[in-house]
Design an enzyme around this catalytic site. Structure first.
Site, PDB file in Angstrom:
ATOM      1  N   SER A 110      71.074  80.066  18.434  1.00 26.45           N
ATOM      2  CA  SER A 110      70.072  79.304  17.697  1.00 26.45           C
ATOM      3  C   SER A 110      70.384  79.325  16.199  1.00 26.45           C
ATOM      4  CB  SER A 110      68.677  79.850  18.018  1.00 26.45           C
ATOM      5  OG  SER A 110      67.670  78.971  17.592  1.00 26.45           O
TER       6      SER A 110
ATOM      7  N   ASP B  52      57.311  85.515   4.339  1.00 26.54           N
ATOM      8  CA  ASP B  52      57.221  84.591   3.204  1.00 26.54           C
ATOM      9  C   ASP B  52      58.568  83.917   2.954  1.00 26.54           C
ATOM     10  OD1 ASP B  52      54.550  85.177   2.810  1.00 26.54           O
ATOM     11  OD2 ASP B  52      54.933  86.677   1.258  1.00 26.54           O
TER      12      ASP B  52
ATOM     13  N   HIS C 238      65.850  77.774  26.052  1.00 20.83           N
ATOM     14  CA  HIS C 238      66.484  78.077  24.772  1.00 20.83           C
ATOM     15  C   HIS C 238      66.929  79.530  24.687  1.00 20.83           C
ATOM     16  CE1 HIS C 238      67.557  77.630  20.632  1.00 20.83           C
ATOM     17  NE2 HIS C 238      66.605  78.440  20.194  1.00 20.83           N
TER      18      HIS C 238
END
Length: 265
Positions: free
Chosen positions: A94, A185, A244
Site C-alpha cells: 500500500s 496530525d 487490500h
C-alpha cells in the site's frame, strides 16, 4: 530521519548475521508498522536476513512533518545505508509500496527485486475519512482500555478487523490513557501526499512483482499502462480470496507468491 528497524540479522550482541541471499526489506502501509509483519519475518528469516522498517509517523519511528514519497524514501535509504546491505530485495504494501517504487526509481541499482503489494503508481481519491474520524474520536475521549477505544471506533467503523488493525497503534501512557503512537496530525496534514503517485521519475527496469488482492479496488485494469510504464519488467499476480490486506488475509498464498518470484528470477 533514522527509522526504527526490526532486523532478523542481528544476534543478541547486535552484530549483523550474513546470508548468501540478498536481504529482504519490508515497508508497511498507512497506519501499519513493522510489527504487523512479524509472522512473515519469522518464516523468511530462515533463509535470509529480513529488515522491517517503521516509516516516519508510524510504529516506533519519530514524528516529523512531511509525507511526500521522496522524503519517506530518503528516510529509508538514510536508515539502510549505514547497514552496508549491498543489493537487497524491497517489498512494500500500500503506502509502503509507493515508498518502495520511489526508492526503486531513485536507487534502482541497489535493488535485486521489487515487490509491490496491492497498490498502483497512480493518484487515489480520499478513502480514509471514517478512519480519521474514529481515531480523532478516541483521541478526544482519552479511553482507559482497548475495549473502550473499540466501542468509540465502532461508531464510525463497522468492520471489526479494521478496528483491530488500528488498535495495534494504541499504547497506554503513564496516566493509564490509551493514546495513538502514530503521528496523527502529521499523517492528516500529509494525506494529500499519501494519495498522490510515487515520487521520482522514470522507470525501474529490474525484476518487479505486483501482487493484488482479488477483491481489492486498489489495482485496476485501467492502471495497467501506468504500472508497466513504472515497472516495464513487472509480473502481475492475483491472490485469490484476499482484499487490500492480502498479506494478512491470505498469508501463505502471499508468501508463496513472493518466494516463487524471488526463486525463479
Amino acid at each position: 530521519m533514522q527509522l526504527h528497524v526490526i532486523d532478523s540479522g542481528k544476534d543478541d550482541r547486535g552484530e549483523g548475521v550474513s546470508h548468501d541471499t540478498p536481504p529482504l526489506v519490508i515497508l508497511h502501509g498507512l497506519f501499519g508498522s513493522a510489527d504487523n509483519w512479524r509472522s512473515h519475518i519469522k518464516q523468511w528469516q530462515r533463509s535470509r536476513r529480513v529488515l522491517a522498517l517503521d516509516l516516519r509517523n508510524h510504529g516506533r519511528s519519530g514524528h516529523q512533518a512531511g509525507m511526500q514519497y521522496e522524503a519517506l524514501a530518503e528516510d529509508v535509504m538514510e536508515t539502510l545505508t549505514p547497514l552496508n546491505l549491498g543489493r537487497f530485495d524491497l517489498l512494500g504494501h500500500s503506502m509502503g509500496g509507493k515508498v518502495a517504487m520511489t526508492v526503486a526509481r531513485q536507487h534502482g541499482e541497489q535493488l535485486s527485486h521489487l515487490i509491490v503489494a496491492d497498490i498502483s503508481p497512480v493518484s487515489y481519491g480520499h478513502g480514509h475519512d471514517e478512519i480519521f474520524a474514529a481515531m480523532r474520536a478516541v483521541e478526544r475521549a482519552e479511553p482507559g482500555s482497548r475495549k473502550a477505544a473499540d466501542d468509540i471506533m465502532q461508531e464510525a467503523i463497522e468492520i471489526a478487523a479494521t478496528r483491530q488493525f488500528l488498535a495495534t497503534n494504541l499504547v497506554r501512557d503513564d496516566d493509564g490513557i490509551m493514546r495513538w503512537r502514530v503521528g496523527l496530525d502529521e499523517i492528516s496534514d500529509g494525506y494529500p501526499s499519501i494519495i498522490a503517485p510515487p515520487g521520482g521519475e522514470g522507470a525501474f527496469t529490474g525484476k518487479a512483482l505486483l501482487l493484488r488482492g482479488e477483491t481489492s479496488p486498489y489495482v485496476r485494469p485501467s492502471h495497467r499502462e501506468a504500472i508497466e510504464a513504472m515497472m516495464p519488467n513487472v509480473r502481475l499476480e492475483t491472490i485469490e480470496g484476499a482484499g487490500h490486506w492480502l498479506h494478512a488475509e491470505q498469508p501463505k498464498a502471499f508468501r508463496d507468491a513472493v518466494n516463487r518470484f524471488l526463486e525463479e528470477t
